[in-house]
Motif scaffolding. Sequence first.
Motif, PDB file in Angstrom:
ATOM      1  N   GLU A 164       0.908  -1.338   0.096  1.00 17.63           N
ATOM      2  CA  GLU A 164      -0.051  -0.070   0.057  1.00 17.63           C
ATOM      3  C   GLU A 164       0.778   1.233  -0.060  1.00 17.63           C
ATOM      4  OE1 GLU A 164      -2.634   2.255   3.335  1.00 17.63           O
ATOM      5  OE2 GLU A 164      -2.829   0.192   3.153  1.00 17.63           O
ATOM      6  N   LEU A 165       2.038   1.355   0.697  1.00 18.27           N
ATOM      7  CA  LEU A 165       2.959   2.264   0.912  1.00 18.27           C
ATOM      8  C   LEU A 165       3.546   2.674  -0.280  1.00 18.27           C
ATOM      9  CD1 LEU A 165       4.193   2.077   4.407  1.00 18.27           C
ATOM     10  CD2 LEU A 165       2.822   4.082   3.560  1.00 18.27           C
ATOM     11  N   LEU A 166       3.942   1.507  -0.941  1.00 20.08           N
ATOM     12  CA  LEU A 166       4.851   1.732  -2.173  1.00 20.08           C
ATOM     13  C   LEU A 166       3.991   2.212  -3.266  1.00 20.08           C
ATOM     14  CD1 LEU A 166       6.633  -1.847  -2.178  1.00 20.08           C
ATOM     15  CD2 LEU A 166       7.831   0.462  -2.054  1.00 20.08           C
ATOM     16  N   ALA A 167       2.410   1.870  -3.131  1.00 18.84           N
ATOM     17  CA  ALA A 167       1.650   2.193  -4.227  1.00 18.84           C
ATOM     18  C   ALA A 167       1.422   3.674  -3.848  1.00 18.84           C
ATOM     19  CB  ALA A 167       0.356   1.657  -4.115  1.00 18.84           C
ATOM     20  N   ALA A 168       1.316   4.191  -2.686  1.00 22.33           N
ATOM     21  CA  ALA A 168       1.029   5.721  -2.411  1.00 22.33           C
ATOM     22  C   ALA A 168       2.266   6.434  -2.978  1.00 22.33           C
ATOM     23  CB  ALA A 168       0.757   5.708  -1.139  1.00 22.33           C
ATOM     24  N   MET A 169       3.384   5.917  -2.930  1.00 19.62           N
ATOM     25  CA  MET A 169       4.502   6.539  -3.107  1.00 19.62           C
ATOM     26  C   MET A 169       4.822   6.551  -4.757  1.00 19.62           C
ATOM     27  SD  MET A 169       5.667   7.874  -0.475  1.00 19.62           S
ATOM     28  CE  MET A 169       5.218   7.741   1.225  1.00 19.62           C
ATOM     29  N   GLY A 170       3.993   5.822  -5.606  1.00 18.82           N
ATOM     30  CA  GLY A 170       4.243   5.746  -7.077  1.00 18.82           C
ATOM     31  C   GLY A 170       5.480   4.614  -7.214  1.00 18.82           C
ATOM     32  N   LEU A 202      11.281   5.856   2.495  1.00 22.13           N
ATOM     33  CA  LEU A 202      10.210   6.551   3.169  1.00 22.13           C
ATOM     34  C   LEU A 202       9.106   5.476   3.735  1.00 22.13           C
ATOM     35  CD1 LEU A 202       8.788   8.934   4.509  1.00 22.13           C
ATOM     36  CD2 LEU A 202       8.081   9.497   2.378  1.00 22.13           C
ATOM     37  N   CYS A 203       8.777   4.804   2.573  1.00 23.20           N
ATOM     38  CA  CYS A 203       7.836   3.588   3.125  1.00 23.20           C
ATOM     39  C   CYS A 203       8.368   2.732   3.793  1.00 23.20           C
ATOM     40  CB  CYS A 203       7.867   2.920   1.679  1.00 23.20           C
ATOM     41  SG  CYS A 203       6.981   3.216   0.161  1.00 23.20           S
ATOM     42  N   ARG A 204       9.815   2.319   3.868  1.00 27.97           N
ATOM     43  CA  ARG A 204      10.423   1.722   5.061  1.00 27.97           C
ATOM     44  C   ARG A 204      10.147   2.185   6.356  1.00 27.97           C
ATOM     45  NH1 ARG A 204      16.568   0.155   4.019  1.00 27.97           N
ATOM     46  NH2 ARG A 204      16.467   2.412   4.222  1.00 27.97           N
ATOM     47  N   ALA A 205      10.546   3.425   6.635  1.00 28.68           N
ATOM     48  CA  ALA A 205      10.262   4.078   7.639  1.00 28.68           C
ATOM     49  C   ALA A 205       8.774   4.315   8.398  1.00 28.68           C
ATOM     50  CB  ALA A 205      10.777   5.672   7.489  1.00 28.68           C
ATOM     51  N   LEU A 206       7.841   4.332   7.385  1.00 28.43           N
ATOM     52  CA  LEU A 206       6.440   4.487   7.678  1.00 28.43           C
ATOM     53  C   LEU A 206       5.844   3.080   7.889  1.00 28.43           C
ATOM     54  CD1 LEU A 206       5.306   7.510   5.542  1.00 28.43           C
ATOM     55  CD2 LEU A 206       6.010   7.582   7.866  1.00 28.43           C
ATOM     56  N   LEU A 207       6.561   2.152   7.803  1.00 28.58           N
ATOM     57  CA  LEU A 207       5.632   0.817   7.618  1.00 28.58           C
ATOM     58  C   LEU A 207       4.871   0.498   9.067  1.00 28.58           C
ATOM     59  CD1 LEU A 207       5.417  -2.036   6.197  1.00 28.58           C
ATOM     60  CD2 LEU A 207       7.358  -2.996   7.719  1.00 28.58           C
ATOM     61  N   ALA A 230       3.760  15.175   1.319  1.00 29.64           N
ATOM     62  CA  ALA A 230       2.242  14.755   1.722  1.00 29.64           C
ATOM     63  C   ALA A 230       2.242  13.513   2.793  1.00 29.64           C
ATOM     64  CB  ALA A 230       1.581  14.609   0.475  1.00 29.64           C
ATOM     65  N   ALA A 231       3.195  12.656   2.441  1.00 28.95           N
ATOM     66  CA  ALA A 231       3.257  11.383   3.295  1.00 28.95           C
ATOM     67  C   ALA A 231       3.637  11.674   4.680  1.00 28.95           C
ATOM     68  CB  ALA A 231       4.162  10.428   2.825  1.00 28.95           C
TER      69      ALA A 231
END
Length: 229
Positions: A139-145, A167-172, A197-198
């Motif tokens: 989901e995070l990877l998709a949100a980050m494109g 960033l995806c890793r940090a927010l997981l 935005a994230a």
Amino acid sequence: MADALALGLADPGAGTRPRVVAERLSYGYRRGVRVLDEVDVALHPGSVVALTGPSGRGKSTLLYLLAGLLRPWSGTVRIDGVELARLDDRHRSLTRARTCGFVFQDVVLDPRRRVIDSVLEPALYAGESPERWRPRALELLAAMGVALQADSRPGEVSGGQAQRVGLCRALLLGPSVVFADEPTGNLDHDSTEVVLAALEGAARGGAVVVIATHDDRVVERCTSHVRLA
């Protein structure tokens, strides 16, 4: 030597108990040479904090100290009342994994592993099952494109894509504190907007977000400001 100056911007967390508190924090890299000298910082839930100052004044060092990645020469750091330096290595690492997300200035992804596996690393450090967190990672990877890069190796993604993966890793794990060291420094305008935005979204969810930056455009998006002078 650097002193921290808190500037008077509106802070949505004002009036709440600070989540991250540093008191009289000092650190240096050579005996007798201090990078930070008795810095006091209080960071509140829901705030996006810009950390600024000239190069070499200790912005990255302060992030590492606040996250428990470095032990201070003197002074204390508390996250939700827990003094990190008093914990043994195992419990400090576990507390950090469960509480903090960190976006490094130079994102380092293991070249032997797929992007999705790098994003799932915090689950391992926190003693969680990576498979449980796989849907969140995608989901995070998709949100980050960068969803199409999930099965790629780090050498197959650009520097900007790697930054968004970091960033995806940090927010997981939905950390209560997110530290970001120049997260937009190598990004184009559109990628910068996605990243900011994230980070703003994490703050709206109640996290403290601390961004070390030289970019005035990033500072303008933050709700409070700590300047190392």
